[in-house]
Design a protein around this motif. Structure first.
Motif, PDB file in Angstrom:
ATOM      1  N   TYR A 510     -34.471 -29.962  22.724  1.00  0.00           N
ATOM      2  CA  TYR A 510     -32.796 -29.768  22.064  1.00  0.00           C
ATOM      3  C   TYR A 510     -32.272 -31.450  21.964  1.00  0.00           C
ATOM      4  N   SER A 511     -32.229 -31.437  23.523  1.00  0.00           N
ATOM      5  CA  SER A 511     -31.541 -32.569  24.056  1.00  0.00           C
ATOM      6  C   SER A 511     -32.624 -34.319  23.476  1.00  0.00           C
ATOM      7  N   GLN A 545     -33.212 -20.132  18.392  1.00  0.00           N
ATOM      8  CA  GLN A 545     -32.943 -21.508  19.335  1.00  0.00           C
ATOM      9  C   GLN A 545     -33.523 -23.122  18.130  1.00  0.00           C
ATOM     10  N   ILE A 546     -34.861 -22.371  17.455  1.00  0.00           N
ATOM     11  CA  ILE A 546     -35.854 -23.231  17.107  1.00  0.00           C
ATOM     12  C   ILE A 546     -34.932 -23.488  15.824  1.00  0.00           C
ATOM     13  N   ILE A 550     -34.432 -27.551  14.954  1.00  0.00           N
ATOM     14  CA  ILE A 550     -34.723 -27.739  13.643  1.00  0.00           C
ATOM     15  C   ILE A 550     -33.920 -29.176  12.739  1.00  0.00           C
ATOM     16  N   LYS A 551     -32.664 -28.071  13.197  1.00  0.00           N
ATOM     17  CA  LYS A 551     -31.935 -28.668  12.661  1.00  0.00           C
ATOM     18  C   LYS A 551     -31.389 -29.980  13.417  1.00  0.00           C
ATOM     19  N   GLN A 552     -31.413 -30.730  14.579  1.00  0.00           N
ATOM     20  CA  GLN A 552     -31.054 -31.472  15.968  1.00  0.00           C
ATOM     21  C   GLN A 552     -32.133 -32.588  14.973  1.00  0.00           C
ATOM     22  N   GLU A 632     -28.116 -20.743  20.651  1.00  0.00           N
ATOM     23  CA  GLU A 632     -28.119 -21.949  21.391  1.00  0.00           C
ATOM     24  C   GLU A 632     -29.271 -22.715  22.281  1.00  0.00           C
ATOM     25  N   PRO A 633     -30.287 -23.701  22.268  1.00  0.00           N
ATOM     26  CA  PRO A 633     -31.303 -23.850  23.241  1.00  0.00           C
ATOM     27  C   PRO A 633     -29.949 -24.280  24.148  1.00  0.00           C
TER      28      PRO A 633
END
Length: 647
Positions: A510-511, A545-546, A550-552, A632-633
């Protein structure tokens, strides 16, 4: 067996003697495997392979390849996986024009069914992970990840591997029963021994846990008896007409509930209202923490430090072990805080000293045991917030640890403990920046490229360290320089069975996907398809979280450097309240005292007793915490042991 092993003369004598004694051998025993021809089934299997006849091929495969070979031999499992890929893509490679849609869907559905059953065993293997996305890719022919599958060389190589495997496997079925029994029994004994070793280790770990629980229960019991005796005296006093004040009862409750949360409950009880105390006590009743833990005896730290520098290697190792045990086995709270404060105020590790003598030089000792036990002690210090602050006073320690990490044997306990220390250092911003600048991210990605040889501890702390460094803008930019390698290392760990590792992988992904160039690389390698495979198998929390990842991944936002202020070192280290003393610090002790040799607390209190070297412990700042949704991650630095406990 004699014939198989080519004892030709012995076979003749044995056969002759059997006839003399009236014990004729079965006919089949005289047939040598060397004289037998390869079975026709091999030809049938190769024909089915070339014709793309999946049904016939796997029917013969199941009949003639033993289940033990299919289930236990890694080469057989890998070959079978590639064979399923061959049949799944056969129509795409051999159809003239566009392949029949129904037939193509059927072949892909067979492959998908295989992935969900027998093929699931290889889902943790780097080599095969991209192929789990194959059934979900609309047109595999043009997808860069599957380009190799449609080259003639790939099919020819697979056919050659199949032919070699069949030659060996089908011949192996003629191995004498006597030899098979011998091999199976040897393997069984080896597996049984390994199983017993694992059970012994688990039993030892459980016994340590139960012993700590017993000590705690005994302390709770003594505390409860003391409070009960006081309350009985109070009841006697009331019978005599003496008044009991609410302040007195408040004090009793505070002693019952010794930790701070329970104290706040006790202090909030309104003793002027009937029933309030019993109701609130029942509502908040939990195992009572130790109230009056005795402080450990003071030590002569000057003598200790002198022997750590000038003593022989065995004495150094025993001292390092004993000092660590003082920290790891002391009771959390006042007892452990006092031990740590005594170590710090007496500068046990010379972090405040500029003299030539330096305890950290033991990390370069020629003795592997001394290096290991020094690394264990530093890791124990780093497990506590105050210990990390103390260690950070030495400006050369971080670089020294990084050097030792690269010099020690990969997977050794010394290496493991140094890695654990660096991971805990990554909770602090200044060490984070230094590790990023020193290129530790590149080293971590290399380590994670081959996870099969890593212990659970090493893998967990490696991924957690990578995540903590990726949370910083500088870390993200460093990852962007090797985006392909980082993404592959992380994607290989997406389906890991360890829930903690999954969370760190998600946090790191995510980061780094905040960087546009990394997003572009991830899209090119089909990251979304890989992520969607795990959505179908994960639990609800992991799925959410996944979805965030995917959104990111599909975001088009640029990285805004002006908004991010995470490189300002003067910011406070909010995460510095992480205190976790994991059991791994004391695992696999290789140093055992011989008859008459002192070790542990007995060594310290017999040879190094001091006078009043304890100092009053300072009250610890409580961290209110930075909360985020568990959906969230992870987006804050964590260390595995603490994250497990809080979670």
């Amino acid at each position: 067996y004699l014939d198989f092993a080519e004892f030709e003369e012995t076979v003749k004598v044995f056969t002759k003697e059997c006839k003399i004694k009236g014990k004729p051998l079965p006919k089949s025993a005289g047939v040598s495997p060397r004289d037998s021809k390869a079975p026709p089934v091999q030809k049938d299997l190769l024909t089915a392979f070339e014709n793309g006849d999946q049904k016939v091929f796997f029917q013969l495969w199941e009949e003639h390849i033993s289940s033990s070979v299919q289930d236990d031999e890694p080469d057989a499992q890998k070959l079978e996986f590639y064979l399923h890929i061959h049949f799944a893509t056969y129509l795409l490679k051999h159809s003239v024009g566009k392949p029949d849609k129904a037939e193509l869907e059927e072949s892909m559905s067979h492959f998908k069914a295989f992935l969900e059953t027998k093929g699931a065993t290889l889902s943790q293997t780097t080599e095969f992970l991209p192929f789990y996305a194959l059934p979900f890719v609309p047109n595999p022919l043009v997808h860069p990840s599957f380009k190799e599958l449609f080259q003639d060389s790939w099919t020819l190589d697979l056919r050659k591997r199949l032919e070699e495997f069949l030659s060996l496997s089908l011949k192996a079925r003629q191995t004498p029963r006597l030899l098979t029994l011998f091999k199976e029994n040897g393997q069984y004994n080896k597996e049984k021994l390994q199983q017993l070793h694992e059970q012994l280790f688990e039993a030892g770990h459980r016994s340590m846990t139960y012993l700590k629980q017993l000590n705690k229960m005994q302390a709770d019991y003594h505390n409860l008896i003391g409070v009960t005796a006081e309350l009985v005296d109070s009841l006697k006093a009331t019978v005599s007409g003496k008044m009991i004040t609410s302040e007195y009862l408040q004090n009793v409750c505070v002693r019952l509930f010794s930790n701070q949360m329970r104290q706040s409950v006790a202090q909030s009880i309104d003793f002027t209202r009937p029933g309030t105390a019993s109701t609130m006590i029942r509502a908040s009743l939990a195992p009572v923490k130790m109230q009056d833990v005795p402080l450990l005896p003071s030590l002569d730290y000057e003598k200790l430090k002198k022997d750590l520098i000038t003593g022989n290697d065995r004495l150094k190792a025993f001292l390092l072990q004993a000092l660590r045990w003082r920290l790891t086995t002391s009771y959390p709270g006042e007892q452990r805080d006092t031990v740590l404060q005594a170590y710090i105020s007496n500068d046990l590790l010379d972090c405040y000293s500029n003299c030539q003598r330096n305890i950290f030089k033991l990390l370069h000792s020629k003795s592997e045991v001394v290096r290991q036990y020094m690394a264990r002690l530093i890791n124990a210090f780093a497990s506590l917030a105050a210990g990390r602050v103390y260690l950070s006073q030495n400006p050369t320690l971080l670089r020294m640890l990084e050097e030792r990490l690269k010099a020690e044997d990969k997977g050794s306990l010394t290496w493991e403990n140094i890695l654990g220390t660096l991971q805990k250092f990554s909770l602090r911003r200044a060490p984070q920046s230094a590790m990023i600048k020193d290129g530790l991210i590149f080293w971590l990605v290399d380590v994670l490229a081959d996870t099969d040889c890593l212990s659970d501890y090493t893998l967990e702390y490696s991924v957690a360290l990578l995540m903590n460094l990726c949370l910083r803008t500088a870390g993200k930019k460093m990852c962007a320089r090797i985006a392909d390698r980082v993404l592959r290392a992380l994607s290989d760990l997406l389906g890991h069975e360890n829930h903690e590792i999954q969370q760190y992988v998600n946090g790191a992904l995510y980061s780094i996907l905040a960087i546009p160039s990394v997003r572009e690389e991830a899209r090119a390698m089909g990251m979304e398809e890989i992520l969607r495979c795990f959505i179908k198998e994960g639990n609800a929390e992991m799925i959410r979280q996944i979805e965030f990842i995917i959104k990111q991944l599909n975001s088009e936002e640029p990285l805004n450097d002006s908004v991010v202020s995470d490189d300002e070192e003067e910011e406070e280290d909010d995460e510095e309240d992480h205190d976790t003393m994991e059991a791994d610090l004391d695992k696999d002790e290789i140093l055992q005292p011989q008859l008459g040799e002192l070790a542990g607390e007995k060594l310290l209190t017999t040879e190094y007793l001091g006078i009043m070297t304890h100092t009053p412990k300072t009250k610890k700042k409580l961290f209110s915490g930075v909360h985020q949704s568990i959906d969230e991650p992870l987006q804050r630095p964590v260390t595995p042991g603490y994250h497990r406990t809080v979670y």
